[in-house]
Design a protein around this motif. Structure first.
Motif, PDB file in Angstrom:
ATOM      1  N   UNK A  41       6.561  -3.169  -0.806  1.00  0.00           N
ATOM      2  CA  UNK A  41       7.652  -3.831  -1.509  1.00  0.00           C
ATOM      3  C   UNK A  41       8.666  -4.238  -0.448  1.00  0.00           C
ATOM      4  N   UNK A  42       9.750  -4.812  -0.875  1.00  0.00           N
ATOM      5  CA  UNK A  42      10.815  -5.009   0.106  1.00  0.00           C
ATOM      6  C   UNK A  42      12.153  -4.737  -0.542  1.00  0.00           C
ATOM      7  N   UNK A  43      12.999  -4.146   0.237  1.00  0.00           N
ATOM      8  CA  UNK A  43      14.344  -3.818  -0.203  1.00  0.00           C
ATOM      9  C   UNK A  43      15.290  -4.342   0.856  1.00  0.00           C
ATOM     10  N   UNK A  44      16.168  -5.245   0.447  1.00  0.00           N
ATOM     11  CA  UNK A  44      16.989  -5.930   1.429  1.00  0.00           C
ATOM     12  C   UNK A  44      16.097  -6.759   2.334  1.00  0.00           C
ATOM     13  N   UNK A  45      16.220  -6.577   3.634  1.00  0.00           N
ATOM     14  CA  UNK A  45      15.406  -7.305   4.609  1.00  0.00           C
ATOM     15  C   UNK A  45      14.192  -6.503   5.055  1.00  0.00           C
ATOM     16  N   UNK A  46      13.960  -5.362   4.436  1.00  0.00           N
ATOM     17  CA  UNK A  46      12.901  -4.468   4.892  1.00  0.00           C
ATOM     18  C   UNK A  46      11.613  -4.624   4.074  1.00  0.00           C
ATOM     19  N   UNK A  47      10.479  -4.705   4.788  1.00  0.00           N
ATOM     20  CA  UNK A  47       9.171  -4.604   4.155  1.00  0.00           C
ATOM     21  C   UNK A  47       8.781  -3.128   4.207  1.00  0.00           C
ATOM     22  N   UNK A  48       8.575  -2.531   3.037  1.00  0.00           N
ATOM     23  CA  UNK A  48       8.419  -1.083   2.946  1.00  0.00           C
ATOM     24  C   UNK A  48       7.101  -0.740   2.246  1.00  0.00           C
ATOM     25  N   UNK A  49       6.332   0.156   2.849  1.00  0.00           N
ATOM     26  CA  UNK A  49       5.117   0.663   2.215  1.00  0.00           C
ATOM     27  C   UNK A  49       5.507   1.446   0.964  1.00  0.00           C
ATOM     28  N   UNK A  50       4.826   1.148  -0.171  1.00  0.00           N
ATOM     29  CA  UNK A  50       5.163   1.915  -1.382  1.00  0.00           C
ATOM     30  C   UNK A  50       3.940   2.555  -2.044  1.00  0.00           C
ATOM     31  N   UNK A  51       2.766   2.379  -1.456  1.00  0.00           N
ATOM     32  CA  UNK A  51       1.593   3.029  -2.026  1.00  0.00           C
ATOM     33  C   UNK A  51       0.401   2.907  -1.103  1.00  0.00           C
ATOM     34  N   UNK A  52      -0.493   3.911  -1.160  1.00  0.00           N
ATOM     35  CA  UNK A  52      -1.709   3.929  -0.342  1.00  0.00           C
ATOM     36  C   UNK A  52      -2.911   3.872  -1.266  1.00  0.00           C
ATOM     37  N   UNK A  53      -3.875   2.998  -0.949  1.00  0.00           N
ATOM     38  CA  UNK A  53      -5.077   2.901  -1.767  1.00  0.00           C
ATOM     39  C   UNK A  53      -5.863   4.207  -1.745  1.00  0.00           C
ATOM     40  N   UNK A  54      -6.501   4.504  -2.860  1.00  0.00           N
ATOM     41  CA  UNK A  54      -7.325   5.719  -2.941  1.00  0.00           C
ATOM     42  C   UNK A  54      -8.519   5.648  -1.995  1.00  0.00           C
ATOM     43  N   UNK A  55      -8.963   4.427  -1.670  1.00  0.00           N
ATOM     44  CA  UNK A  55     -10.131   4.302  -0.804  1.00  0.00           C
ATOM     45  C   UNK A  55      -9.754   4.155   0.673  1.00  0.00           C
ATOM     46  N   UNK A  56      -8.541   4.561   1.032  1.00  0.00           N
ATOM     47  CA  UNK A  56      -8.161   4.568   2.446  1.00  0.00           C
ATOM     48  C   UNK A  56      -9.076   5.542   3.194  1.00  0.00           C
TER      49      UNK A  56
END
Length: 581
Positions: A278-293
Motif C-alpha cells: 500500500x502507500x501512505x503519504x509518499x511511502x510504498x509500504x509492504x502490507x501482506x506476504x503471500x502464503x506461497x512465499x
C-alpha cells in the motif's frame, strides 16, 4: 419409363431453386451487413511505405487523419457499411504522400471524399445542454483546407445520419459506444507502415469524437498525434508497435484505460514478488506476504518501507513501470499497478527497505503466481456483525439482491459500514439507496454522446436516488473509500452519501467514473476508455479528480505492522460517537 423422364427435370428444377435461394440469401446478407466486408484488396498488406516523416509530412498526415476520421463518423455511406474505410486509407495514402504541395493534398482529399457521394442535410432533433463538442473548427478554415474541401466537409457535417447499426461505432440503450465494427487484424505484419499508421489514426479519432473527458486530459490532442506519429512509423517488430499503442492510451489519463494483447507481449514478465503493498503519504509500504512465499528465506515484513528496487529510487521505478498504464492521477499506484510494479522476468529483485530506523537490502525471490479454481482461500463474506451492534457490508461479495436480506438483518444496528474499497458485485445504488433514505434526492448528472453529431456530448437530466420512505434505516451509514474506489464504486458513493446519516471515510477515490467502452487497435491490441461523462450535482468534475471523503483517513505504518484496518476502526468510532450523541 415416364418416371425416368421426370427425374432429371426434377433435379434441374430443385437445383435452380437452390441456386436462387442461395443468391437471395447472399444478397440479403450483403444488404443487411453492408458492403465493406467484401473488400479484400489489402488483406495481405497495405503496400504503403512512408519512411520517417519530416515536419511537413507529419502535418500533411495529421490533416489526412482529421479528414479520414471526420468522414468515418459523419458520412452516411460509411455509416451504412458500404465502404471499407480502413482500406480506403491505404488507397489514398500514396497520393497524399506523393503530392507536390498542400494545394495538391487538398485536391486529393477533396476528390477522395467527394466520390462518396452527395449528402442530404438533416437538422439534429436532439435536445439538451451541450457538455462537450469535438474540435471541428478546422473544417471551416478554407486556408487550411481549400474552399472546395471546406465546403464539402461542412456539408457532410450536417448529415444528421442516425442509423449506426452498420457503422464502425454503434450504441446501446444508454448510449455507450460499441466499436464492434472495427477489424482487429490479428495477423498484421508489424513492419507494415500502413497498418501501423491505421492504428494511430483509428485511436486518435475514437478519442477525438467519443471520449467525454477530452477537455480535461491535460494534453493537446493534436500535439499527441504529432508526438506519436514517428513512434508508430519507426520499428518493424511486434513489441515496438504494441508499446506505441499502449503508451498512446496513457495520454488520456483514464484509469479505465488499459492495453492488453492476446500474445502477452505487453505483460512485462511472468514472475512477481509475492507480497502486497500500500502507500501512505509518499511511502510504498509492504502490507501482506503471500502464503506461497518460499519458506526459509528472509523476506520483507508488513510495515517495511520500500525505498529502492534494484538500486532505482522507488518512484522513478514506478514511473518507468507505468509508461504503458493509463492513470487518472500520477500519484495512484494501488488501483492501477497492483501487480505490475514488482513484475518481471528475473527470478529475484533486490529491494532496499527501511524497517524502523534501519535501512538494508533484501533479495526477494519472484514466483509465477497461479490462481486456480481449487484455491484453498476462503470465500469472501458479504456481511458480518461487528462488536457494539455494528453491521459490516462487503459490496464485492454480494449476491444479486442480497442487500435486502442483509439490511433486514441489520435494521436494529447502531450503524453500518459499507466498504466501497471493494468493487460492487451487485448494483446497489437504488436497492440500498431506497432503504437508507427518507426521500428522493438528485445525486449525479451524466453526459452521453449525440447520435447525430459525432463529438458532441449532451447533458441528461439529473438522476435521483431514494424514495419516500418514513421507515428508512436510522442508524449511521459509513462509506469507506480509497484510491481503489473506481467507477461503479464511485457512482455508488455519489448516490449513497445523499442519505441523511451518511458519512464518507478514507482518501480520495481514483476518478474514473462512467461506463466503459472497449476498443481494439490493428494487431489485436485491446484497450478501453470511460465513455459517459459523470458530474456532481453542481457540475463539478469527478474524472481525474476523484471523490473527496468527509473524514480523511489512510493507513499508518504502525497500523500496517499491527495488521489493523484503520479505516474500519475510524468507522466504528464515528458510529459509536453518533449513537451516544
Amino acid at each position: 419409363m415416364s418416371k425416368w423422364k421426370k427425374g432429371p427435370r426434377a433435379w434441374v428444377k430443385w437445383g435452380l431453386i437452390a441456386c436462387i435461394t442461395v443468391l437471395i440469401c447472399f444478397l440479403c446478407y450483403r444488404i443487411e451487413a453492408g458492403g465493406r466486408q467484401f473488400d479484400h484488396e489489402f488483406d495481405d498488406g497495405s503496400r504503403v511505405s512512408i519512411g520517417s516523416p519530416d515536419q511537413e509530412m507529419s502535418q500533411r498526415l495529421h490533416k489526412l487523419c482529421r479528414g479520414w476520421g471526420f468522414a468515418k463518423y459523419y458520412h452516411p455511406k460509411i455509416l451504412k457499411g458500404d465502404v471499407n474505410w480502413d482500406y480506403e486509407l491505404f488507397r489514398v495514402l500514396p497520393a497524399v504522400i506523393g503530392a507536390s504541395d498542400e494545394e495538391e493534398v487538398n485536391a486529393v482529399l477533396y476528390g477522395w471524399i467527394h466520390k462518396l457521394g452527395t449528402v442530404k442535410e438533416n437538422e439534429s432533433e436532439e435536445k439538451g445542454e451541450i457538455a462537450l463538442e469535438a474540435g471541428t473548427d478546422w473544417i471551416y478554415d478554407s486556408s487550411y483546407l481549400s474552399p472546395e474541401l471546406s465546403s464539402l466537409l461542412i456539408n457532410i457535417s450536417k448529415s444528421g445520419y442516425i442509423d449506426k447499426n452498420r457503422s464502425y461505432v454503434s450504441f446501446d440503450n444508454i448510449m455507450v459506444p460499441h466499436f464492434t465494427g472495427e477489424e482487429s487484424y490479428p495477423d498484421m505484419n508489424y513492419a507494415d507502415q500502413g497498418y501501423r499508421m491505421l492504428g494511430l489514426f483509428r485511436y486518435w479519432n475514437m478519442i477525438e469524437y467519443y471520449y467525454p473527458y477530452k477537455d480535461i486530459i491535460g494534453e493537446d490532442w493534436d500535439s499527441v498525434f504529432l508526438e506519436f506519429l514517428p513512434r508508430f512509423m519507426e520499428g518493424t517488430d511486434e513489441l515496438s508497435y504494441k508499446m506505441a499503442c499502449a503508451e498512446l492510451t496513457t495520454k488520456i489519463h483514464d484509469s479505465h484505460a488499459y492495453a492488453f494483447d492476446e500474445a502477452a507481449a505487453l505483460m512485462g514478465g511472468v514472475l512477481i514478488a509475492p507480497f502486497t503493498f500500500t502507500h501512505t503519504g509518499e511511502n510504498i509500504v509492504v502490507d501482506g506476504i503471500d502464503a506461497d512465499y518460499p519458506p526459509g528465506i528472509e523476506t520483507v515484513l508488513p510495515g517495511d518501507i520500500i525505498l529502492k528496487t534494484d538500486g532505482i529510487e522507488i518512484w522513478d521505478y514506478i514511473a518507468e513501470k507505468s509508461k504503458i498504464k493509463s492513470r487518472s492521477r500520477d500519484t495512484v499506484v494501488l488501483n492501477d499497478l497492483p501487480e505490475d510494479i514488482f513484475r518481471g522476468y528475473a527470478d529475484e529483485i533486490t529491494l532496499t527497505v527501511k524497517r524502523d530506523d534501519e535501512i538494508f537490502d533484501i533479495a526477494v525471490p519472484c514466483i509465477e503466481r497461479v490462481r486456480s479454481e481449487s484455491s484453498n482461500e476462503p470465500e469472501p463474506v458479504s456481511h458480518r456483525l461487528l462488536e457494539n451492534s455494528i453491521g459490516y457490508i462487503d459490496p464485492g461479495a454480494l449476491k444479486a439482491k442480497e442487500i435486502f436480506t442483509i439490511m433486514e438483518e441489520f435494521k436494529d444496528t447502531l450503524g453500518i459500514i459499507v466498504d466501497l474499497r471493494h468493487y460492487p458485485s451487485d448494483f446497489i445504488v437504488y436497492s440500498l439507496g431506497c432503504l437508507i433514505m427518507p426521500e428522493q434526492k438528485n445525486y449525479v448528472i451524466m453526459s452521453r454522446p449525440s447520435l447525430t453529431v459525432p463529438g458532441r456530448f449532451i447533458l441528461d437530466k439529473p438522476m435521483y436516488v431514494g424514495v419516500d420512505n418514513p421507515d428508512y434505516y436510522k442508524g449511521k451509514v459509513v462509506l469507506l473509500m480509497n484510491e481503489c474506489t473506481q467507477s461503479q464504486a464511485e457512482f455508488t458513493i455519489m448516490a449513497l452519501r445523499q442519505a441523511p446519516n451518511a458519512v464518507v471515510i478514507g482518501s480520495p477515490s481514483i476518478g474514473a467514473d462512467g461506463n466503459v467502452a472497449n476498443m481494439v487497435f490493428p494487431g489485436a491490441v485491446h484497450t478501453s476508455m470511460t465513455s459517459l461523462g459523470v458530474y456532481d450535482t453542481d457540475m463539478s468534475q469527478t474524472q481525474r479528480v476523484g471523490l473527496t471523503p468527509d473524514i480523511y483517513v489512510e493507513p499508518t505504518i504502525q497500523g500496517i505492522r499491527e495488521g489493523r484496518d484503520e479505516l474500519i476502526e475510524k468507522a466504528v468510532e464515528v458510529i459509536l460517537e453518533s449513537a451516544s450523541s
